[in-house]
Design an enzyme around this catalytic site. Structure first.
Site, mmCIF file in Angstrom:
data_model
loop_
_atom_site.group_PDB
_atom_site.id
_atom_site.type_symbol
_atom_site.label_atom_id
_atom_site.label_comp_id
_atom_site.label_asym_id
_atom_site.label_seq_id
_atom_site.Cartn_x
_atom_site.Cartn_y
_atom_site.Cartn_z
ATOM 1 N N ASP A 72 0.858 -1.169 0.000
ATOM 2 C CA ASP A 72 0.000 0.000 0.000
ATOM 3 C C ASP A 72 0.909 1.238 0.000
ATOM 4 O O ASP A 72 1.388 1.662 -1.047
ATOM 5 C CB ASP A 72 -0.876 -0.127 1.256
ATOM 6 C CG ASP A 72 -1.944 0.925 1.384
ATOM 7 O OD1 ASP A 72 -2.971 0.796 0.697
ATOM 8 O OD2 ASP A 72 -1.769 1.862 2.164
ATOM 9 N N VAL A 115 -9.309 -4.224 0.226
ATOM 10 C CA VAL A 115 -9.725 -5.576 -0.161
ATOM 11 C C VAL A 115 -9.536 -6.558 0.996
ATOM 12 O O VAL A 115 -8.707 -6.345 1.885
ATOM 13 C CB VAL A 115 -8.941 -6.072 -1.396
ATOM 14 C CG1 VAL A 115 -9.333 -5.279 -2.634
ATOM 15 C CG2 VAL A 115 -7.433 -5.994 -1.172
HETATM 16 P P1 IMP Z 1 2.134 -0.597 3.652
HETATM 17 O O1 IMP Z 1 3.248 -0.537 4.629
HETATM 18 O O2 IMP Z 1 1.294 0.666 3.695
HETATM 19 O O3 IMP Z 1 2.568 -0.924 2.249
HETATM 20 O O4 IMP Z 1 1.130 -1.659 4.206
HETATM 21 C C1 IMP Z 1 1.026 -2.950 3.822
HETATM 22 C C2 IMP Z 1 0.133 -3.689 4.811
HETATM 23 O O5 IMP Z 1 -1.088 -2.978 5.034
HETATM 24 C C3 IMP Z 1 -0.287 -5.038 4.288
HETATM 25 O O6 IMP Z 1 0.595 -6.042 4.697
HETATM 26 C C4 IMP Z 1 -1.665 -5.231 4.889
HETATM 27 O O7 IMP Z 1 -1.554 -5.840 6.159
HETATM 28 C C5 IMP Z 1 -2.203 -3.844 5.067
HETATM 29 N N1 IMP Z 1 -3.140 -3.470 3.974
HETATM 30 C C6 IMP Z 1 -2.958 -2.522 3.053
HETATM 31 N N2 IMP Z 1 -3.992 -2.439 2.202
HETATM 32 C C7 IMP Z 1 -4.862 -3.393 2.604
HETATM 33 C C8 IMP Z 1 -6.145 -3.832 2.083
HETATM 34 O O8 IMP Z 1 -6.702 -3.328 1.084
HETATM 35 N N3 IMP Z 1 -6.742 -4.852 2.764
HETATM 36 C C9 IMP Z 1 -6.175 -5.437 3.858
HETATM 37 N N4 IMP Z 1 -4.980 -5.074 4.354
HETATM 38 C C10 IMP Z 1 -4.325 -4.053 3.739
#
Ligand code: IMP
Ligand code: MG
Length: 184
Positions: free
Chosen positions: A107, A157
């Protein structure tokens, strides 16, 4: 109670997930065959467990597995921005290990960019990343995974390991929840 009735639409079907996992496994087999180093699939708990379980069954070359746990979003659907290690990786032979971090979704990019730096500092021979899903439009830090199942738009999602408030991980597909589920 039927979890399926909370889902507004299926984004990636069970069949498409299976095809995606087979395709990525072939890429991994091709890229790491005969590397001379140990390959470690390092799943990030808990979201990656379903993907990891399916992926490891399709990989033909020898692999070891392990897990790390990092701080998650909690009950919110918005990133908190900071990364904490809740379960670390302990092994003494990292200089002989190619780590492939297995993640459910990218994300902001903060989790994986932090973890990759951390694992390189710990002395791994190499660190690469595979993510089932990628939301490139949400990036806050620059990060490009080495293997990607599917790019998806900016929608929250669930399913196939991904949760909302710890629920829906068991759904066999990736879907989007009805808005009223979040507002309940
Ligand atoms: P980042 O550090 O923002 O890239 O976060 C990644 C983490 O956020 C993933 O491992 C998920 O646990 C959580 N995450 C991000 N988007 C979603 C989503 O759409 N559904 C469920 N979990 C999400
Ligand atoms: Mg996760």
């Amino acid at each position: 109670m039927d979890l399926n009735s909370d889902v507004e639409k299926v984004l990636i079907s069970e069949n498409r997930l299976a095809e995606t996992v087979r395709r990525i496994a072939q890429e991994i087999d091709r890229d790491y065959a005969g590397s001379g180093y140990k390959l470690l699939l390092l799943g990030i708990l808990k979201g990656s467990v379903v993907f990891m379980g399916d992926l490891m069954k399709q990989i033909k070359i020898p692999v070891e597995i392990d897990f790390m746990k990092v701080s998650s979003y909690g009950r919110s659907t918005v990133s908190s921005g900071s990364v904490n290690i809740l379960l670390d990786l302990y092994r003494k032979d990292l200089a002989q290990v190619d780590i492939l971090v297995v993640e459910d979704i990218i994300d902001s990019g903060r989790t994986l960019s932090y973890l990759c730096e951390y694992l390189k500092l710990k002395g791994a021979h190499s660190v690469k990343t595979v993510t089932l899903l990628d939301k490139p439009s949400r990036r806050e830090v620059e990060f490009t995974p080495d293997y990607v199942g599917a790019e998806i738009p900016d929608e929250f999602v669930v399913g196939y390991g991904l949760d909302y408030a710890e629920q829906y991980r068991t759904l066999p597909y990736v879907g989007v929840l009805k808005p009223e589920v979040y507002n309940a």
